[in-house]
Enzyme design. Sequence first.
Site, PDB file in Angstrom:
ATOM      1  N   GLY A 112       0.803  -1.213   0.000  1.00 35.83           N
ATOM      2  CA  GLY A 112       0.000   0.000   0.000  1.00 35.83           C
ATOM      3  C   GLY A 112       0.839   1.267   0.000  1.00 35.83           C
ATOM      4  N   CYS A 135       1.939   6.328  23.906  1.00 38.79           N
ATOM      5  CA  CYS A 135       2.736   7.077  24.876  1.00 38.79           C
ATOM      6  C   CYS A 135       4.181   6.626  24.907  1.00 38.79           C
ATOM      7  CB  CYS A 135       2.133   6.927  26.262  1.00 38.79           C
ATOM      8  SG  CYS A 135       0.499   7.643  26.337  1.00 38.79           S
ATOM      9  N   SER A 189      -3.523  -3.401  -0.740  1.00 34.03           N
ATOM     10  CA  SER A 189      -2.400  -4.113  -0.125  1.00 34.03           C
ATOM     11  C   SER A 189      -2.811  -5.533   0.226  1.00 34.03           C
ATOM     12  CB  SER A 189      -1.959  -3.361   1.127  1.00 34.03           C
ATOM     13  OG  SER A 189      -0.939  -4.087   1.784  1.00 34.03           O
TER      14      SER A 189
HETATM   15  C1  LIG Z   1      -1.923  -0.406   5.945  1.00 38.12           C
HETATM   16  C2  LIG Z   1      -2.313   0.776   5.144  1.00 38.12           C
HETATM   17  C3  LIG Z   1      -1.445   1.322   4.193  1.00 38.12           C
HETATM   18  C4  LIG Z   1      -0.037   0.801   3.987  1.00 38.12           C
HETATM   19  O1  LIG Z   1      -0.033  -0.454   3.354  1.00 38.12           O
HETATM   20  P1  LIG Z   1       1.299  -1.360   3.433  1.00 38.12           P
HETATM   21  O2  LIG Z   1       1.011  -2.492   2.502  1.00 38.12           O
HETATM   22  O3  LIG Z   1       1.435  -1.794   4.856  1.00 38.12           O
HETATM   23  O4  LIG Z   1       2.429  -0.515   2.964  1.00 38.12           O
HETATM   24  C5  LIG Z   1      -1.888   2.399   3.462  1.00 38.12           C
HETATM   25  N1  LIG Z   1      -3.119   2.914   3.637  1.00 38.12           N
HETATM   26  C6  LIG Z   1      -3.991   2.412   4.537  1.00 38.12           C
HETATM   27  C7  LIG Z   1      -5.340   3.014   4.660  1.00 38.12           C
HETATM   28  C8  LIG Z   1      -3.613   1.332   5.325  1.00 38.12           C
HETATM   29  O5  LIG Z   1      -4.466   0.858   6.230  1.00 38.12           O
END
Ligand SMILES: *Cc1c(COP(=O)(O)O)cnc(C)c1O
Length: 390
Positions: free
Chosen positions: A77, A330, A205
Site C-alpha cells: 500500500g 505514549c 495491499s
Molecule cells: C496499511 C495501510 C497502508 C499501507 O499499506 P502497506 O502495505 O502496509 O504498505 C496504506 N493505507 C492504509 C489506509 C492502510 O491501512
Amino acid sequence: MLKNIKMKRIYLDHAATTPVSKEVLEVMKPYFSEKFGNASSLHSFGIEAREAIKKARKISSKLINARPAEIIFTSGGTESNNLAIKGIAFANKNKGNHIITSKIEHPAILKPCEWLEKHGFKVTYLDVDNKGMVNPKDVEKAITKDTILVSIMTANNEIGTIEPITEIGKICKKNKVYFHTDAVQAFGKIPIDIKKINIDLLSASSHKLYGPKGVGLLFVKQDVKIEALSHGGGHEQGLRSGTENAAGIVGFATAIKLAEKIMKKEAERQTELRNKIIKEILKIKGVQLNGHPSQRLPNNVNISIKGIEGEALLIRLNEKGIAISTGSACSTKSLKPSHVLTSIDLNDEQAHGSLRITLGKDNKEEDINYLLRELPKIINSLRKINPLKW
Ligand SMILES: *Cc1c(COP(=O)(O)O)cnc(C)c1O
C-alpha cells in the site's frame, strides 16, 4: 508477558495486518522452489512465472471491474500510494501543481504530499466532520485551475469511516481532475467498481486481506498520465521496474479470490458482531463511539473511554490474550495522539483513551463474548488506580 503460552489468544487487530490464509500459503509455496523462474526469462521457468502473474493480474482486475493491463503490482500500500501521488505530480506538472487530499489520510499519503510541498507543489488538506467524513462540496470548492489530483481514502484505517467517494469521483470527472483513492482497508471487504465510481487510480495491499506482506497493487486507468518512480528493466508497464515477486503476487491474487467469495457473507456477519460490541461497550459509563455510526467498515470499532489510557488498556487486554490497538502511543514513537482522532475534534484525553477493535474472518462470537467479559473488568480496575481522572 504471556505467562502461559497455551493461553487463548484472540486477534482483534485486522486493520494492522491479517494472517495469511492456509490456502494462500499453499498456492505460494511452489513459487519459492520448483517454479522459481524470473518472469522475464524466455525459457519454461520464466514462462511458468509469467503465466502465473498474468492470471493474478486478471483476478485482481476483475474484483474492481478494471482491465488486467491497468493493474501495477507493487510492494504494498505504501508504495502504491507513493507511486500514485508522486507519479501523477511529476507527469502533470505542466498542467498544474495543486493536489487535494484530507487530513485523515494514512501517512503513506500525507508524507508524499508533504514531500511534494518541498518541491514546488501545493497541497490542500481538507477537514473532515466529527464522524470523519469528507464533504464532497469541500472538494469541489478546493479545485482550482491548477488542480491535477484529488486523493481521498475509500475508508479510514483508524475509525472505519467510509468516505463518499462516489460523489467525489463525479466531481473529479466533471472538473477533469484525476481521482485516486487509498482503498487498502476497503479492498475485498466492500464492493468497489472503478467504472461506477469513476476512480482513476486505486491502491490496495495484500497483507490486509489474508495475503502475504510486501505485495500490493495500484490500479491506473488507461490513458492516465503517470511517471514511474523506480526505473530499470521496464516491468509492470514501465511503471515499476524490478523482477516481479511471483510468489507474493500469486498469493495476493489467491487472497483476492477468497475475499470475493466470502465478501457479502463476511460483511454481514462482521457487521452484526461489530454492532454487538458497540451496543455492549456503550453501556459502560463514559464510553463514546468514534467515527460514523453506519457509514463504517463492517469490521471496525473505535471508542474513547473516559479516565483510561488506551495504552494501559492495551497492555491489560494483551495479558488476557486479546490483541487490539490504540490511537495513543505514549511509550512508542511520539506522545502526540493520532492525527485522525484530533481531526474529528477529540480532545487529548479522548484521543489518549481510544481503543480500536478490528474484526477478521476467523473471529467467532465466543471471541467477542470473551472480550466483552474482560473489557469492563479491566476498565473498572484501571479507573480505581486512577480515580482522579475518572
Ligand atoms: C496499511 C495501510 C497502508 C499501507 O499499506 P502497506 O502495505 O502496509 O504498505 C496504506 N493505507 C492504509 C489506509 C492502510 O491501512
